[in-house]
Design an enzyme around this catalytic site. Structure first.
Site, PDB file in Angstrom:
ATOM      1  CE  LYS A 169      38.897 -21.825  -9.756  1.00 12.07           C
ATOM      2  NZ  LYS A 169      39.129 -22.192  -7.802  1.00 12.07           N
ATOM      3  N   PRO A 178      43.886 -12.709  -5.410  1.00 14.22           N
ATOM      4  CG  PRO A 178      41.969 -14.064  -3.425  1.00 14.22           C
ATOM      5  CD  PRO A 178      42.239 -12.768  -4.872  1.00 14.22           C
ATOM      6  CB  ALA A 196      48.199 -19.811  -2.449  1.00 16.37           C
ATOM      7  N   GLY A 197      44.403 -18.994  -3.558  1.00 17.53           N
ATOM      8  CA  GLY A 197      43.414 -18.599  -3.040  1.00 17.53           C
ATOM      9  C   GLY A 197      42.255 -19.107  -3.227  1.00 17.53           C
ATOM     10  N   GLY A 198      42.899 -20.376  -4.117  1.00 14.77           N
ATOM     11  CA  GLY A 198      41.337 -21.057  -4.636  1.00 14.77           C
ATOM     12  C   GLY A 198      40.276 -20.323  -5.433  1.00 14.77           C
ATOM     13  N   GLY A 223      46.455 -17.698 -10.768  1.00  9.65           N
ATOM     14  CA  GLY A 223      47.694 -17.745 -11.636  1.00  9.65           C
ATOM     15  C   GLY A 223      47.299 -18.313 -12.830  1.00  9.65           C
ATOM     16  CB  SER A 224      45.013 -21.093 -14.368  1.00  9.47           C
ATOM     17  OG  SER A 224      45.059 -21.523 -13.009  1.00  9.47           O
ATOM     18  CB  ALA A 225      43.644 -15.016 -13.680  1.00  3.41           C
ATOM     19  CG  ASP A 229      41.331 -24.195 -12.006  1.00  3.43           C
ATOM     20  OD1 ASP A 229      41.594 -23.595 -11.652  1.00  3.43           O
ATOM     21  OD2 ASP A 229      40.671 -24.787 -12.683  1.00  3.43           O
TER      22      ASP A 229
HETATM   23  C1  LIG Z   1      40.879 -27.287  -6.938  1.00  6.65           C
HETATM   24  C2  LIG Z   1      40.915 -25.790  -8.515  1.00  6.65           C
HETATM   25  C3  LIG Z   1      39.501 -26.168  -8.667  1.00  6.65           C
HETATM   26  O1  LIG Z   1      38.823 -25.648 -10.219  1.00  6.65           O
HETATM   27  O2  LIG Z   1      41.448 -24.915  -8.080  1.00  6.65           O
HETATM   28  P1  LIG Z   1      41.343 -23.487  -7.685  1.00  6.65           P
HETATM   29  O3  LIG Z   1      41.067 -23.551  -6.135  1.00  6.65           O
HETATM   30  O4  LIG Z   1      43.466 -24.108  -7.206  1.00  6.65           O
HETATM   31  O5  LIG Z   1      42.341 -22.264  -8.251  1.00  6.65           O
HETATM   32  C4  LIG Z   1      41.611 -26.630  -9.596  1.00  6.65           C
HETATM   33  O6  LIG Z   1      40.768 -28.499  -9.794  1.00  6.65           O
HETATM   34  C5  LIG Z   1      42.856 -26.499  -8.750  1.00  6.65           C
HETATM   35  O7  LIG Z   1      43.681 -26.315 -11.083  1.00  6.65           O
HETATM   36  P2  LIG Z   1      45.319 -26.332 -10.949  1.00  6.65           P
HETATM   37  O8  LIG Z   1      45.032 -25.151 -10.321  1.00  6.65           O
HETATM   38  O9  LIG Z   1      45.102 -25.349 -12.573  1.00  6.65           O
HETATM   39  O10 LIG Z   1      46.290 -26.687 -11.347  1.00  6.65           O
HETATM   40  P3  LIG Z   1      47.332 -27.691 -11.798  1.00  6.65           P
HETATM   41  O11 LIG Z   1      48.258 -26.914 -12.057  1.00  6.65           O
HETATM   42  O12 LIG Z   1      46.370 -28.649 -13.138  1.00  6.65           O
HETATM   43  O13 LIG Z   1      47.267 -28.951 -11.164  1.00  6.65           O
HETATM   44  C6  LIG Z   1      48.171 -28.267  -9.700  1.00  6.65           C
HETATM   45  C7  LIG Z   1      48.272 -29.790  -8.518  1.00  6.65           C
HETATM   46  O14 LIG Z   1      46.913 -29.640  -8.364  1.00  6.65           O
HETATM   47  C8  LIG Z   1      46.142 -31.425  -8.477  1.00  6.65           C
HETATM   48  N1  LIG Z   1      45.150 -31.295  -8.727  1.00  6.65           N
HETATM   49  C9  LIG Z   1      44.382 -30.425 -10.333  1.00  6.65           C
HETATM   50  C10 LIG Z   1      43.894 -30.643 -10.923  1.00  6.65           C
HETATM   51  C11 LIG Z   1      42.923 -31.574 -10.680  1.00  6.65           C
HETATM   52  N2  LIG Z   1      41.642 -32.078 -11.845  1.00  6.65           N
HETATM   53  N3  LIG Z   1      42.946 -32.277  -9.539  1.00  6.65           N
HETATM   54  C12 LIG Z   1      44.511 -32.811  -9.545  1.00  6.65           C
HETATM   55  O15 LIG Z   1      44.801 -33.725  -8.123  1.00  6.65           O
HETATM   56  C13 LIG Z   1      47.136 -32.144  -8.809  1.00  6.65           C
HETATM   57  O16 LIG Z   1      48.313 -32.396  -6.839  1.00  6.65           O
HETATM   58  C14 LIG Z   1      48.186 -31.374  -9.643  1.00  6.65           C
HETATM   59  O17 LIG Z   1      49.540 -31.748  -9.813  1.00  6.65           O
HETATM   60  N1  LIG Z   2      50.785 -14.873 -12.399  1.00  8.64           N
HETATM   61  C1  LIG Z   2      50.654 -16.007 -11.520  1.00  8.64           C
HETATM   62  N2  LIG Z   2      49.863 -15.486 -10.197  1.00  8.64           N
HETATM   63  C2  LIG Z   2      49.661 -15.926  -9.141  1.00  8.64           C
HETATM   64  N3  LIG Z   2      50.792 -17.538  -8.554  1.00  8.64           N
HETATM   65  C3  LIG Z   2      51.344 -17.475  -9.504  1.00  8.64           C
HETATM   66  C4  LIG Z   2      51.704 -17.249 -10.618  1.00  8.64           C
HETATM   67  N4  LIG Z   2      53.058 -17.304 -11.222  1.00  8.64           N
HETATM   68  C5  LIG Z   2      53.160 -18.286 -10.698  1.00  8.64           C
HETATM   69  N5  LIG Z   2      52.354 -18.796  -8.845  1.00  8.64           N
HETATM   70  C6  LIG Z   2      52.115 -19.845  -8.310  1.00  8.64           C
HETATM   71  O1  LIG Z   2      51.085 -20.543  -8.270  1.00  8.64           O
HETATM   72  C7  LIG Z   2      50.489 -19.977  -7.309  1.00  8.64           C
HETATM   73  C8  LIG Z   2      49.287 -19.633  -6.631  1.00  8.64           C
HETATM   74  O2  LIG Z   2      48.498 -20.448  -7.675  1.00  8.64           O
HETATM   75  P1  LIG Z   2      46.901 -19.531  -7.768  1.00  8.64           P
HETATM   76  O3  LIG Z   2      46.223 -20.059  -9.644  1.00  8.64           O
HETATM   77  O4  LIG Z   2      47.176 -18.134  -7.374  1.00  8.64           O
HETATM   78  O5  LIG Z   2      46.180 -19.940  -6.470  1.00  8.64           O
HETATM   79  P2  LIG Z   2      44.707 -20.972  -6.265  1.00  8.64           P
HETATM   80  O6  LIG Z   2      45.388 -21.927  -7.640  1.00  8.64           O
HETATM   81  O7  LIG Z   2      44.403 -21.179  -5.055  1.00  8.64           O
HETATM   82  O8  LIG Z   2      43.828 -19.996  -7.564  1.00  8.64           O
HETATM   83  C9  LIG Z   2      50.643 -19.544  -6.184  1.00  8.64           C
HETATM   84  O9  LIG Z   2      52.185 -21.115  -5.700  1.00  8.64           O
HETATM   85  C10 LIG Z   2      52.181 -19.067  -6.628  1.00  8.64           C
HETATM   86  O10 LIG Z   2      53.149 -18.631  -6.348  1.00  8.64           O
END
Ligand SMILES: C[C@@](CO)(OP(=O)(O)O)[C@H](O)COP(=O)(O)OP(=O)(O)OC[C@H]1O[C@@H](n2ccc(N)nc2=O)[C@H](O)[C@@H]1O
Ligand SMILES: Nc1ncnc2c1ncn2[C@@H]1O[C@H](COP(=O)(O)OP(=O)(O)O)[C@@H](O)[C@H]1O
Length: 308
Positions: free
Chosen positions: A11, A103, A105-107, A111-113, A145
């Site tokens: 995403k 990627p 931890a790429g944003g 992992g959520s996927a 996510d």
């Molecule tokens: C920032 C976003 C944007 O879509 O994703 P990524 O860019 O990392 O993929 C999301 O908010 C990430 O969602 P996700 O990665 O599922 O976060 P979670 O596992 O629920 O939470 C991980 C940590 O992110 C912070 N967190 C997450 C969601 C939220 N609404 N507020 C927060 O402050 C908290 O510190 C939480 O402990």
């Molecule tokens: N199946 C998975 N794929 C990617 N990262 C994972 C997975 N399971 C656990 N992780 C951990 O989750 C973190 C990255 O989550 P990811 O969703 O890839 O990052 P972001 O939330 O930035 O998109 C890393 O610390 C990674 O070690």
């Protein structure tokens, strides 16, 4: 490996408005998700091994990002499968194979996927027949996510980002994603956002969805969409990874309609006019400083679904 194989998209956030820090450590968001054609695949199969009562779900990870992903119970796909088995109230076993392209931890919610894909694959493998809303509810406890990775398309998430409303979009949007060396920790980026805001002493506005963004999506207007992209986490991502400013500038100077850090970063997303324009932008970005590579993709695409 037989079993059930599910394909799940990455995403990009078209709007990420971050509200105040809540008592539970999360932030209230307006989070406009857009699923793009960069996919992981998760296969769930009955274990071909005796015993293993102690490890009902095992995981193997393949792909260029595999080294950065835990192959243990910490893996989000394993946690999702275990949560589904608990909800079904029966002991289940599965071997998971994750083929990663998204990627880490790429944003881009890789992992959520994978957690979303594991829910769909195990629901099928174990013949549970749970409907999508039930899987989304289980997914929300694995990560904010995960529900969107199940739903796909384009949607606005509120709360932590887990309460989704699908958004009407027309047409296809073409993207380039500039992949950075190494990831950024999501909680660390949120923490830096709070620190920067506290330092500035600015009041934290209640997040509201951007009406111009909704209009650009409804009309399929890529130039308008490019102008309305916004991400409250971008200043924090840039503070933690300053080289991203140069990457964004290279894409903008090359003619991108919009340039933004995707979610918590460090991936930078660039909106292109067409698939051809995306190809040209990617070629120019591949050599940008701190850029591990650049890939093209389009959206919206469906959420986690059986492959093939
Ligand atoms: C920032 C976003 C944007 O879509 O994703 P990524 O860019 O990392 O993929 C999301 O908010 C990430 O969602 P996700 O990665 O599922 O976060 P979670 O596992 O629920 O939470 C991980 C940590 O992110 C912070 N967190 C997450 C969601 C939220 N609404 N507020 C927060 O402050 C908290 O510190 C939480 O402990
Ligand atoms: N199946 C998975 N794929 C990617 N990262 C994972 C997975 N399971 C656990 N992780 C951990 O989750 C973190 C990255 O989550 P990811 O969703 O890839 O990052 P972001 O939330 O930035 O998109 C890393 O610390 C990674 O070690």
């Amino acid at each position: 490996m037989g079993g059930v194989t599910v394909r799940v998209p990455a995403k990009v956030n078209l709007q990420l408005a971050v509200g105040p820090l809540r008592d539970d450590g999360y932030h209230d968001l307006v989070n406009v998700f857009h699923a793009v054609s960069l996919f992981d695949e998760v296969t769930a199969a009955e274990p071909d091994r005796a015993g293993a009562a102690d490890r009902p779900v095992r995981v193997r990870v393949e792909g260029e990002w595999a080294a950065d992903v835990p192959a243990s119970d910490d893996n989000l796909a394993v946690r999702a499968a275990a949560a589904l088995a608990a909800r079904a109230g029966r002991s289940y076993r599965a071997d998971l194979l994750i083929r990663k392209t998204i990627p880490v931890a790429g944003g881009m919610a890789g992992g959520s996927a994978d957690a979303a894909a594991a829910l769909v694959a195990c629901n099928e493998l174990w013949g549970l027949g749970l409907p999508l809303p039930d899987l989304m509810e289980i997914g929300a406890d694995i990560g904010s996510d995960v529900p969107f990775a199940l739903l796909g398309g384009t949607a606005v998430g509120t709360g932590r980002g887990e309460r989704l409303t699908a958004l009407e979009t027309s047409g296809v949007f073409h993207w380039v994603f500039a992949l950075a060396d190494g990831g950024l920790s999501t909680p660390r980026v949120y923490g830096e956002c709070d620190r920067l805001r506290a330092e500035a002493g600015a009041a934290v506005p209640w997040p509201r969805v951007s009406e111009p963004l909704l209009a650009a999506l409804r009309e399929g207007d890529a130039p308008a969409l490019g102008r309305t992209l916004s991400n409250d986490l971008q200043p924090a991502a840039l503070a933690l990874r300053p080289s991203l400013a140069a990457t964004l500038r290279v894409g903008r100077d090359a003619g991108a309609l919009g340039a933004i850090v995707s979610g918590s970063g460090p991936t930078c997303a660039f909106l292109a006019e067409s698939a051809e324009h995306a190809g040209a932008l990617a070629a120019g970005l591949k050599d940008a400083e701190g850029c591990r590579g650049a890939v093209t993709a389009f959206g919206p695409v469906p959420g986690a679904a059986p492959a093939g």
